[in-house]
Motif scaffolding. Sequence first.
Motif, PDB file in Angstrom:
ATOM      1  N   ASN A  97       0.822  -1.206   0.000  1.00 42.94           N
ATOM      2  CA  ASN A  97       0.000   0.000   0.000  1.00 42.94           C
ATOM      3  C   ASN A  97       0.860   1.261   0.000  1.00 42.94           C
ATOM      4  O   ASN A  97       0.530   2.242   0.657  1.00 42.94           O
ATOM      5  CB  ASN A  97      -0.944   0.008   1.200  1.00 42.94           C
ATOM      6  CG  ASN A  97      -1.994  -1.055   1.075  1.00 42.94           C
ATOM      7  OD1 ASN A  97      -2.426  -1.368  -0.030  1.00 42.94           O
ATOM      8  ND2 ASN A  97      -2.413  -1.632   2.183  1.00 42.94           N
ATOM      9  N   ARG A  98       1.931   1.214  -0.722  1.00 45.19           N
ATOM     10  CA  ARG A  98       2.832   2.356  -0.820  1.00 45.19           C
ATOM     11  C   ARG A  98       3.024   2.711  -2.283  1.00 45.19           C
ATOM     12  O   ARG A  98       2.728   1.923  -3.165  1.00 45.19           O
ATOM     13  CB  ARG A  98       4.163   2.041  -0.155  1.00 45.19           C
ATOM     14  CG  ARG A  98       4.007   1.776   1.331  1.00 45.19           C
ATOM     15  CD  ARG A  98       5.321   1.457   1.979  1.00 45.19           C
ATOM     16  NE  ARG A  98       5.161   1.248   3.402  1.00 45.19           N
ATOM     17  CZ  ARG A  98       5.275   2.198   4.307  1.00 45.19           C
ATOM     18  NH1 ARG A  98       5.551   3.424   3.930  1.00 45.19           N
ATOM     19  NH2 ARG A  98       5.123   1.945   5.577  1.00 45.19           N
ATOM     20  N   THR A 108       6.578   6.245   0.047  1.00 44.87           N
ATOM     21  CA  THR A 108       5.527   6.949   0.787  1.00 44.87           C
ATOM     22  C   THR A 108       4.235   6.129   0.764  1.00 44.87           C
ATOM     23  O   THR A 108       3.970   5.383  -0.181  1.00 44.87           O
ATOM     24  CB  THR A 108       5.253   8.331   0.169  1.00 44.87           C
ATOM     25  OG1 THR A 108       4.853   8.151  -1.190  1.00 44.87           O
ATOM     26  CG2 THR A 108       6.480   9.205   0.222  1.00 44.87           C
ATOM     27  N   LYS A 109       3.441   6.306   1.812  1.00 44.93           N
ATOM     28  CA  LYS A 109       2.185   5.560   1.901  1.00 44.93           C
ATOM     29  C   LYS A 109       1.165   6.128   0.938  1.00 44.93           C
ATOM     30  O   LYS A 109       1.144   7.309   0.658  1.00 44.93           O
ATOM     31  CB  LYS A 109       1.642   5.614   3.318  1.00 44.93           C
ATOM     32  CG  LYS A 109       2.448   4.782   4.285  1.00 44.93           C
ATOM     33  CD  LYS A 109       1.730   4.657   5.583  1.00 44.93           C
ATOM     34  CE  LYS A 109       2.543   3.728   6.479  1.00 44.93           C
ATOM     35  NZ  LYS A 109       1.781   3.272   7.603  1.00 44.93           N
ATOM     36  N   ASN A 167      -6.311   3.597   1.748  1.00 40.19           N
ATOM     37  CA  ASN A 167      -6.074   2.156   1.773  1.00 40.19           C
ATOM     38  C   ASN A 167      -7.390   1.394   1.896  1.00 40.19           C
ATOM     39  O   ASN A 167      -7.475   0.395   2.579  1.00 40.19           O
ATOM     40  CB  ASN A 167      -5.155   1.783   2.942  1.00 40.19           C
ATOM     41  CG  ASN A 167      -3.765   2.318   2.748  1.00 40.19           C
ATOM     42  OD1 ASN A 167      -3.330   2.515   1.625  1.00 40.19           O
ATOM     43  ND2 ASN A 167      -3.056   2.561   3.841  1.00 40.19           N
TER      44      ASN A 167
END
Length: 165
Positions: free
Chosen positions: A27-28, A83-84, A88
């Motif tokens: 999830n980045r 980076t995220k 999500n």
Amino acid sequence: MELASNVALVLLTLTGYSAGVALGARNRIPVPGLLDLMVIVLLWVGAISTRATLGRWLAIGVWVLIGLMVGLMLAYARRTQYTKAEHNTPAANLWQAWKVFARRMGNYQGRVFMALLYFTVVLPFGAVATFLGDPLGIKRKRSASNWQPKQMSTKPSIEEAGRQY
């Protein structure tokens, strides 16, 4: 036909690598670095050099899988550097999950293409233009001043006065 086959193999190897990176980053948002560019070029060299021995279709399958695995491992090892992603939320169905994955993979591929374009076209052109060009005449000093008088005709006409460029 050989050139088209080699280009297809190279592009599909990049597709496998970028898919692996998109999967390994979870999830980045993965961003290619210099290591990624070098690995991609090494994958391309390996794919083209083994295509004759593996055959056209087997080489595509093998190098897509190799690219997928290498990209997955490298991105998973460096996932904390990325980076995220902003949201999500889990995908409602398979199509929504595919669209999220394809967007991340396409974003990564676009960045790789732009970096390779920069290093192969823009950077050499800029270096040659910088070292060989001197449009302002700064490098060749003739005197203390770089002033160059304007060369005008002896008697300007009305048409020349109206043309200010």
